[in-house]
Structure formats: C-alpha cells, structure tokens
Design a protein around this motif. Sequence first.
Motif, PDB file in Angstrom:
ATOM      1  N   ARG A 104      -9.042   2.117  -7.409  1.00 34.86           N
ATOM      2  CA  ARG A 104      -7.841   2.533  -7.637  1.00 34.86           C
ATOM      3  C   ARG A 104      -6.786   2.360  -6.559  1.00 34.86           C
ATOM      4  O   ARG A 104      -6.897   1.859  -5.288  1.00 34.86           O
ATOM      5  N   SER A 105      -5.574   2.701  -6.761  1.00 35.74           N
ATOM      6  CA  SER A 105      -4.495   2.655  -5.742  1.00 35.74           C
ATOM      7  C   SER A 105      -3.601   3.937  -6.026  1.00 35.74           C
ATOM      8  O   SER A 105      -3.247   4.380  -7.080  1.00 35.74           O
ATOM      9  N   VAL A 106      -3.115   4.518  -4.887  1.00 38.74           N
ATOM     10  CA  VAL A 106      -2.267   5.620  -4.720  1.00 38.74           C
ATOM     11  C   VAL A 106      -1.078   5.412  -4.092  1.00 38.74           C
ATOM     12  O   VAL A 106      -1.140   4.913  -2.920  1.00 38.74           O
ATOM     13  N   THR A 107       0.201   5.700  -4.847  1.00 39.35           N
ATOM     14  CA  THR A 107       1.348   5.391  -4.119  1.00 39.35           C
ATOM     15  C   THR A 107       2.194   6.484  -4.600  1.00 39.35           C
ATOM     16  O   THR A 107       2.000   7.590  -5.371  1.00 39.35           O
ATOM     17  N   ARG A 108       3.239   6.621  -3.683  1.00 41.59           N
ATOM     18  CA  ARG A 108       4.181   7.720  -3.714  1.00 41.59           C
ATOM     19  C   ARG A 108       5.644   7.478  -3.956  1.00 41.59           C
ATOM     20  O   ARG A 108       6.090   6.466  -3.345  1.00 41.59           O
ATOM     21  N   HIS A 109       6.314   7.943  -4.676  1.00 41.24           N
ATOM     22  CA  HIS A 109       7.664   7.777  -5.175  1.00 41.24           C
ATOM     23  C   HIS A 109       8.613   8.980  -5.054  1.00 41.24           C
ATOM     24  O   HIS A 109       8.080  10.232  -5.071  1.00 41.24           O
ATOM     25  N   ARG A 110       9.973   8.764  -5.653  1.00 38.78           N
ATOM     26  CA  ARG A 110      10.821   9.691  -5.844  1.00 38.78           C
ATOM     27  C   ARG A 110      11.680   9.153  -6.943  1.00 38.78           C
ATOM     28  O   ARG A 110      11.809   7.873  -7.138  1.00 38.78           O
ATOM     29  N   THR A 143       4.665  -7.415 -21.896  1.00 38.23           N
ATOM     30  CA  THR A 143       3.504  -7.847 -21.133  1.00 38.23           C
ATOM     31  C   THR A 143       3.889  -8.395 -19.616  1.00 38.23           C
ATOM     32  O   THR A 143       3.281  -7.996 -18.674  1.00 38.23           O
ATOM     33  N   ALA A 144       5.162  -8.830 -19.615  1.00 36.81           N
ATOM     34  CA  ALA A 144       5.437  -8.953 -18.229  1.00 36.81           C
ATOM     35  C   ALA A 144       5.728  -7.780 -17.501  1.00 36.81           C
ATOM     36  O   ALA A 144       5.468  -7.962 -16.088  1.00 36.81           O
ATOM     37  N   ALA A 145       6.374  -6.772 -18.039  1.00 38.17           N
ATOM     38  CA  ALA A 145       6.624  -5.453 -17.332  1.00 38.17           C
ATOM     39  C   ALA A 145       5.382  -5.000 -16.950  1.00 38.17           C
ATOM     40  O   ALA A 145       5.353  -4.578 -15.587  1.00 38.17           O
ATOM     41  N   ILE A 146       4.468  -4.884 -17.628  1.00 37.30           N
ATOM     42  CA  ILE A 146       3.331  -3.941 -17.133  1.00 37.30           C
ATOM     43  C   ILE A 146       2.432  -4.576 -16.140  1.00 37.30           C
ATOM     44  O   ILE A 146       1.858  -4.054 -15.169  1.00 37.30           O
ATOM     45  N   ASN A 147       2.314  -6.095 -16.019  1.00 37.16           N
ATOM     46  CA  ASN A 147       1.663  -6.822 -15.101  1.00 37.16           C
ATOM     47  C   ASN A 147       2.548  -6.483 -13.822  1.00 37.16           C
ATOM     48  O   ASN A 147       1.870  -6.457 -12.584  1.00 37.16           O
ATOM     49  N   ALA A 148       3.758  -6.772 -13.834  1.00 34.33           N
ATOM     50  CA  ALA A 148       4.722  -6.910 -12.636  1.00 34.33           C
ATOM     51  C   ALA A 148       4.645  -5.278 -12.051  1.00 34.33           C
ATOM     52  O   ALA A 148       4.662  -5.296 -10.643  1.00 34.33           O
ATOM     53  N   PHE A 149       4.520  -4.309 -12.883  1.00 30.15           N
ATOM     54  CA  PHE A 149       4.821  -2.976 -12.361  1.00 30.15           C
ATOM     55  C   PHE A 149       3.525  -2.464 -11.867  1.00 30.15           C
ATOM     56  O   PHE A 149       3.648  -1.975 -10.533  1.00 30.15           O
ATOM     57  N   THR A 150       2.410  -2.780 -12.392  1.00 32.30           N
ATOM     58  CA  THR A 150       1.202  -2.185 -11.970  1.00 32.30           C
ATOM     59  C   THR A 150       0.434  -2.972 -10.556  1.00 32.30           C
ATOM     60  O   THR A 150       0.174  -2.458  -9.842  1.00 32.30           O
ATOM     61  N   ARG A 151       0.880  -4.229 -10.705  1.00 30.05           N
ATOM     62  CA  ARG A 151       0.568  -5.102  -9.506  1.00 30.05           C
ATOM     63  C   ARG A 151       1.547  -4.830  -8.513  1.00 30.05           C
ATOM     64  O   ARG A 151       1.038  -5.405  -7.337  1.00 30.05           O
ATOM     65  N   GLY A 152       2.496  -4.460  -8.786  1.00 31.45           N
ATOM     66  CA  GLY A 152       3.704  -4.502  -7.762  1.00 31.45           C
ATOM     67  C   GLY A 152       3.940  -3.142  -7.128  1.00 31.45           C
ATOM     68  O   GLY A 152       3.295  -2.705  -6.413  1.00 31.45           O
ATOM     69  N   ASP A 153       4.755  -2.420  -8.029  1.00 34.56           N
ATOM     70  CA  ASP A 153       5.287  -0.950  -7.466  1.00 34.56           C
ATOM     71  C   ASP A 153       4.016  -0.270  -7.147  1.00 34.56           C
ATOM     72  O   ASP A 153       3.891   0.651  -6.432  1.00 34.56           O
ATOM     73  N   LEU A 154       2.747  -0.045  -8.199  1.00 36.56           N
ATOM     74  CA  LEU A 154       1.622   0.655  -8.129  1.00 36.56           C
ATOM     75  C   LEU A 154       0.762  -0.021  -7.000  1.00 36.56           C
ATOM     76  O   LEU A 154      -0.465   0.639  -7.144  1.00 36.56           O
TER      77      LEU A 154
END
Length: 499
Positions: free
Chosen positions: A40-46, A376-387
Amino acid sequence: MRHILVFAAAALISVPLAAQDAPPLRPAASKAEDVPPPNRSVTRHRGVFGGQAVAYTAIAGETYLKADDGTPKAAIFSVSYIKDGVDPRRPVTFLFNGGPGSGSVWLHMGAFGPKRVAIPSDARDDGAPPYPILDNPDSLLDVTDIVFIDPVGTGYSHALGKTDPKEYYGVTQDARSIADFIRLWLNEHGRWNAPKYLGGESYGTTRSAAVLNQLEGSYNDVAFNGVLLISTVLDFGAGADTPGNEMTHILNLPSMAVTALYHGKAQATGAAAFADEARRWATGPYAAALLKGNALSQEERASVRRDLARFTGLSERYLDQADLRVEPGRFYKELLRDRGLTVGRLDSRYTGRDFDNAGETPDNDPSFYGIDAGYTAAINAFTRGDLNYRTDRSYVTIGSLGAQWDWRLGGGRDNNVYMNVAPYIGKALRENSGLRIFVGQGWYDFATPFFAAEYSLSRTGYDKSRIHFEYYDSGHMMYVRDEDRAKLTRDVRAFIRGR
C-alpha cells in the motif's frame, strides 16, 4: 468488452504532500505466514472539485481476500479517495469497469477521479505520447468519497499462492469477491452507516447488479442508496447477436439510426428525436415484420425495407440481401463503405480505415484503438507517480478473461441459457425502498445500446419512478467528449445529492 473549466488560480491541485510505501511485492507463497503484508501507499492531496476545495487522502494498494482458515487467497487492488476529517456518514461510492477483464482505469482516469487523461474530444485517434494528465474539477470528491476497485485478473489485482485465479472468473464468483472487498473496506474505515453508492460501466453494470444481489440478497445485507449504471448491459439473451434472435435487431435499430444521422446518411432534426421515432418504429412495424418471418407478404416487406433504409442509411438492395436483418458488424463496415471508412463499435462517431474496403466486417474497432494508449499510459504514470505505488506487476487495462468466464447464474437450465441479471435490480428495488438507479447511455454505443438498456429495465417488476435515465452525445465512454464528461458528472452529482 469483446475486443475493450476553467479554474484559473483556483485550479485543481493534486500534489502529494506525504507518502508512505509498503514493502515491494514479493512472489506469493502458499502459506499465510509466507505472504507479505498488503502492498500500500498513502498520499495526501488537495484539489477543487465541483467548485469546492477538498483536502483528501489517497490510499492505493491491496486488500487481501482470505480463506476461512485465514490463508490469503487474492489481492484486490483499489484506490480510495477519502476527504480529510472524520465523517462516518459521508457518502462513499464504489466503482469499477467491465470487460470482464477490465481494470477501473476508464472511470478512474476518464470521468470521476481527481486526475484525468486528456485525449481528443472529437472522436479523433489519441496518437502517441506524451498524453496530458490534467486536474479534473469534474471529479465527485465534493459530494462523495470514491473507491476504484480492480477485480482479480485486472489492474494490479491477482490471485495469491496456489489459488487458481479461475476461482474468481465468473458472474457470481466475481461479484462475491467484490462484495467481500466492500465489507472489508467498510470495516477498515468505519463507514457501515454511511450512504453508499455502487457503480460500474459496461460489464461493470452487470457486476453492479450481481454485487447488489450478493450484498442485499440476504439477511446479513449491506443496503445501498443508489446504483450507477453507465453504458448498461444486463439482459444478455435479448441482446445476443445470434441467428434466430429477432430482439437484437429491434434493440440495435435506434443506434443504427442515430449513427446514420451523425454521419449524414439520414435526415432528422436531432439525435433524441430520431431515436424516439426509431424506437416506435422498431417496436411496431419492424418487430411485427421480423416475427412473421417467411410469412411476411411482399407488400409488407417492401414497406419495411423502405423505412429500414431511411433509418439505417443503407440501400434497399443491401437490406433485401440481408433479409431485413443487419448485424452490427456488417453495419460498421457498410454504412460508410462509399467513403472507404468503417465506424466504431464502442463509439460510432469514430471512423477508421481497413486494409481494404471489400470486407464483410471491420478489421478492428477505431473507437477502441483511438483511446486505449492514452489511458494505459495515464494509469501507470499516475499510480506509480502521484500515488507513489511501487510494484513490478503490469497494470492490466483489458485482459482476455471472457473466454474463461463462468456465465452461469444457477437456478436451473433456463437461467444459465438466458443470462439476465436485471431481475437482481428489480428485487433490490422491491426490498429496499430507499434505493434509486441512475442509468447513463451514449447515443452512439453499440457495445451496450441505449434501447437495450431501456428494454431490460422496463419489464414487469421494476419501479420506474426510481430509475432515472440520462443520454449523451457520444458513445460507450461518453466522458471522452468534454461536454459529456461535464454533463455526466453533473448528473451523477445531482443524483447523489438527491437522496
């Protein structure tokens, strides 16, 4: 699927403020003590959603489904977006896509998540990377927490140890696993008394009905306030494109009509008006003609053929050769053959060019290969990056699980031959007076035609006063069109607030 605002200085901001990583995923073992903790990864955002500033926590990671002896059997990957501040009665919405075999990437990165991938809004191919990944002010986080779920075999979800993943590949088996996940999520987050919404797209609507049956169909139930059916397929028998099934021609006819109109092959004042005219004709003269079969007189045949040509944009000669019955695959190829183009299945606004123009059906679906790379590019970039989710696993956007799927519902031979999950919704409406159904359909969707959705939910045993339909000027993934993404989120936001 078979093959499948501007806010200037106040714009949405979604930058991680903190992150916590679980250990990297290791190969699953057969014993509970050898299986690592869920990753799991936990991140905080606004961000700003629906015009409201929201601080929220994103939890991306696994939840283990376990056997009775506690042995982990499967890891369900999900992303939960939870507004900061403890509110046990804040609404929560559980979402997934379809397939079977599709991850939740489409609704997540296309419609309701805090970020979205921007692909052409006017039915053009998405081309090559980089694809813009933008803040999504249309996200529903102002009115509900959101949990995007990837069933086993999709996304990053997978079986553990010696568990055969086929244990989860079936209408009922899959629904039971998602129901188990939802109960575990409610336990973990203390949300048993919160308003709850369940929703899916495409086969995800099938899954929604089956999960609803798992959660509300027994005394130990979990009641829902609403179900979101987006691009709906419930009655697989009525919509089966198989020889001898006349209902499929009736249910596809209005979709052919609006598609012909869109491409200039028919004349009418607008899609909604032409769809209504096509519905009436399809259930009247056309249905009567099809049911008469070989007993149809030449005079009746000529009259029906003439009107069918007006609705479909196809020539009377072609319709005569097809015996007044045009399968969708043939329609995609024939409608624009004179232009050397085919039209899409998921979204018939899209056009493509085949290897040659002489074929019976298209080489591929331009409305799927026109969008898949960007998502496909977006979900990989977002989960592995921002999340900040760390895994060696590949994200499965569309897996080929359909051939392995157990479509049986039980209850006798007839239930298994004529697969229809719509009665689960009718039963839930009768037994939960607070339940409402939202149905969103694109005019140009042949994968889950709008008239088939209407038909499946208009049989006896359904309270039509609690079933709300909305329509969009696009196809299966109506949110790829900017105007329809905004309309869809407005409609769903109003639906949730309307409780």
